[in-house]
Write a protein that holds these residues in place. Structure first.
Motif, mmCIF file in Angstrom:
data_model
loop_
_atom_site.group_PDB
_atom_site.id
_atom_site.type_symbol
_atom_site.label_atom_id
_atom_site.label_comp_id
_atom_site.label_asym_id
_atom_site.label_seq_id
_atom_site.Cartn_x
_atom_site.Cartn_y
_atom_site.Cartn_z
ATOM 1 N N LEU A 24 -5.802 -1.377 -74.079
ATOM 2 C CA LEU A 24 -6.221 -1.840 -72.759
ATOM 3 C C LEU A 24 -5.246 -2.911 -72.321
ATOM 4 O O LEU A 24 -5.275 -4.021 -72.831
ATOM 5 C CB LEU A 24 -7.638 -2.406 -72.788
ATOM 6 C CG LEU A 24 -8.743 -1.409 -73.079
ATOM 7 C CD1 LEU A 24 -10.087 -2.118 -73.158
ATOM 8 C CD2 LEU A 24 -8.789 -0.339 -72.020
ATOM 9 N N GLY A 27 -6.537 -6.389 -69.971
ATOM 10 C CA GLY A 27 -7.981 -6.487 -69.920
ATOM 11 C C GLY A 27 -8.523 -7.901 -70.004
ATOM 12 O O GLY A 27 -9.628 -8.147 -69.583
ATOM 13 N N THR A 37 -9.700 -5.180 -61.265
ATOM 14 C CA THR A 37 -10.596 -5.201 -62.430
ATOM 15 C C THR A 37 -11.015 -3.783 -62.793
ATOM 16 O O THR A 37 -11.003 -3.412 -63.969
ATOM 17 C CB THR A 37 -11.834 -6.068 -62.146
ATOM 18 O OG1 THR A 37 -11.402 -7.387 -61.827
ATOM 19 C CG2 THR A 37 -12.767 -6.104 -63.348
ATOM 20 N N TYR A 38 -11.394 -2.989 -61.815
ATOM 21 C CA TYR A 38 -11.761 -1.595 -62.077
ATOM 22 C C TYR A 38 -10.598 -0.830 -62.699
ATOM 23 O O TYR A 38 -10.785 -0.062 -63.634
ATOM 24 C CB TYR A 38 -12.215 -0.891 -60.792
ATOM 25 C CG TYR A 38 -13.602 -1.257 -60.338
ATOM 26 C CD1 TYR A 38 -14.659 -1.366 -61.241
ATOM 27 C CD2 TYR A 38 -13.873 -1.494 -58.998
ATOM 28 C CE1 TYR A 38 -15.927 -1.702 -60.828
ATOM 29 C CE2 TYR A 38 -15.145 -1.824 -58.570
ATOM 30 C CZ TYR A 38 -16.163 -1.917 -59.488
ATOM 31 O OH TYR A 38 -17.422 -2.244 -59.070
ATOM 32 N N GLN A 40 -8.157 -2.011 -64.520
ATOM 33 C CA GLN A 40 -7.904 -2.478 -65.880
ATOM 34 C C GLN A 40 -8.802 -1.766 -66.884
ATOM 35 O O GLN A 40 -8.405 -1.509 -68.017
ATOM 36 C CB GLN A 40 -8.135 -3.986 -65.986
ATOM 37 C CG GLN A 40 -7.073 -4.813 -65.318
ATOM 38 C CD GLN A 40 -7.411 -6.296 -65.337
ATOM 39 O OE1 GLN A 40 -8.532 -6.683 -65.627
ATOM 40 N NE2 GLN A 40 -6.432 -7.123 -65.013
ATOM 41 N N PHE A 41 -10.010 -1.462 -66.481
ATOM 42 C CA PHE A 41 -10.978 -0.890 -67.408
ATOM 43 C C PHE A 41 -11.305 0.572 -67.109
ATOM 44 O O PHE A 41 -12.325 1.089 -67.574
ATOM 45 C CB PHE A 41 -12.250 -1.741 -67.423
ATOM 46 C CG PHE A 41 -12.011 -3.101 -68.013
ATOM 47 C CD1 PHE A 41 -11.956 -3.274 -69.377
ATOM 48 C CD2 PHE A 41 -11.794 -4.192 -67.196
ATOM 49 C CE1 PHE A 41 -11.705 -4.516 -69.937
ATOM 50 C CE2 PHE A 41 -11.546 -5.439 -67.741
ATOM 51 C CZ PHE A 41 -11.501 -5.606 -69.110
ATOM 52 N N THR A 44 -12.237 2.814 -69.984
ATOM 53 C CA THR A 44 -13.478 2.555 -70.725
ATOM 54 C C THR A 44 -14.670 3.319 -70.162
ATOM 55 O O THR A 44 -15.726 3.346 -70.783
ATOM 56 C CB THR A 44 -13.817 1.061 -70.713
ATOM 57 O OG1 THR A 44 -14.158 0.661 -69.384
ATOM 58 C CG2 THR A 44 -12.669 0.217 -71.219
ATOM 59 N N TYR A 56 -14.601 -4.273 -76.710
ATOM 60 C CA TYR A 56 -13.250 -4.704 -76.368
ATOM 61 C C TYR A 56 -12.837 -5.791 -77.334
ATOM 62 O O TYR A 56 -13.593 -6.727 -77.585
ATOM 63 C CB TYR A 56 -13.216 -5.235 -74.930
ATOM 64 C CG TYR A 56 -11.919 -5.918 -74.584
ATOM 65 C CD1 TYR A 56 -10.772 -5.178 -74.336
ATOM 66 C CD2 TYR A 56 -11.835 -7.300 -74.516
ATOM 67 C CE1 TYR A 56 -9.574 -5.800 -74.031
ATOM 68 C CE2 TYR A 56 -10.644 -7.932 -74.208
ATOM 69 C CZ TYR A 56 -9.517 -7.172 -73.965
ATOM 70 O OH TYR A 56 -8.339 -7.792 -73.666
ATOM 71 N N GLN A 69 -9.722 -1.204 -77.157
ATOM 72 C CA GLN A 69 -11.122 -0.823 -77.179
ATOM 73 C C GLN A 69 -11.381 0.027 -78.410
ATOM 74 O O GLN A 69 -10.621 0.952 -78.701
ATOM 75 C CB GLN A 69 -11.469 -0.036 -75.921
ATOM 76 C CG GLN A 69 -12.907 0.431 -75.887
ATOM 77 C CD GLN A 69 -13.213 1.293 -74.684
ATOM 78 O OE1 GLN A 69 -12.338 1.943 -74.139
ATOM 79 N NE2 GLN A 69 -14.454 1.305 -74.268
#
Length: 95
Positions: A24, A27, A37-38, A40-41, A44, A56, A69
């Protein structure tokens, strides 16, 4: 149907591996934009949709500058936490 397909694919993966690890990048950095932010993850999301335990791990001292992760099969929460603890202990010089 998409969720059922994802669950079947994850079951097949976990028949070959105990846990999965995904990098990640970025993150742990705070972002001013919700879209960042969305992004970056984004990797997941599958764990949430499939109902898999995941955690994480922030960048570790002396390791790569990005976190990662860990994902386990359903109902492997305790084993996943134990694995994370083992990784932290190894990085800190423990056994």
């Amino acid at each position: 149907r998409i969720r059922a397909r994802l669950l079947a694919d994850m079951q097949q993966l976990f028949s070959q591996a105990d846990f999965l690890i995904f990098p990640l990048v970025g993150g742990s950095e705070a972002s001013a934009l919700l879209a960042d932010t969305y992004n970056q993850f984004a990797s997941t999301i599958f764990a949430n949709v499939a109902g898999l335990p995941a955690l994480y791990m922030a960048p570790l001292p002396g390791g790569p500058q990005s976190g990662f992760q860990l994902v386990g099969p359903r109902l492997s929460d305790a084993r996943l936490l134990a694995l994370a603890e083992d990784i932290l202990n190894l990085c800190r010089g423990g056994d």
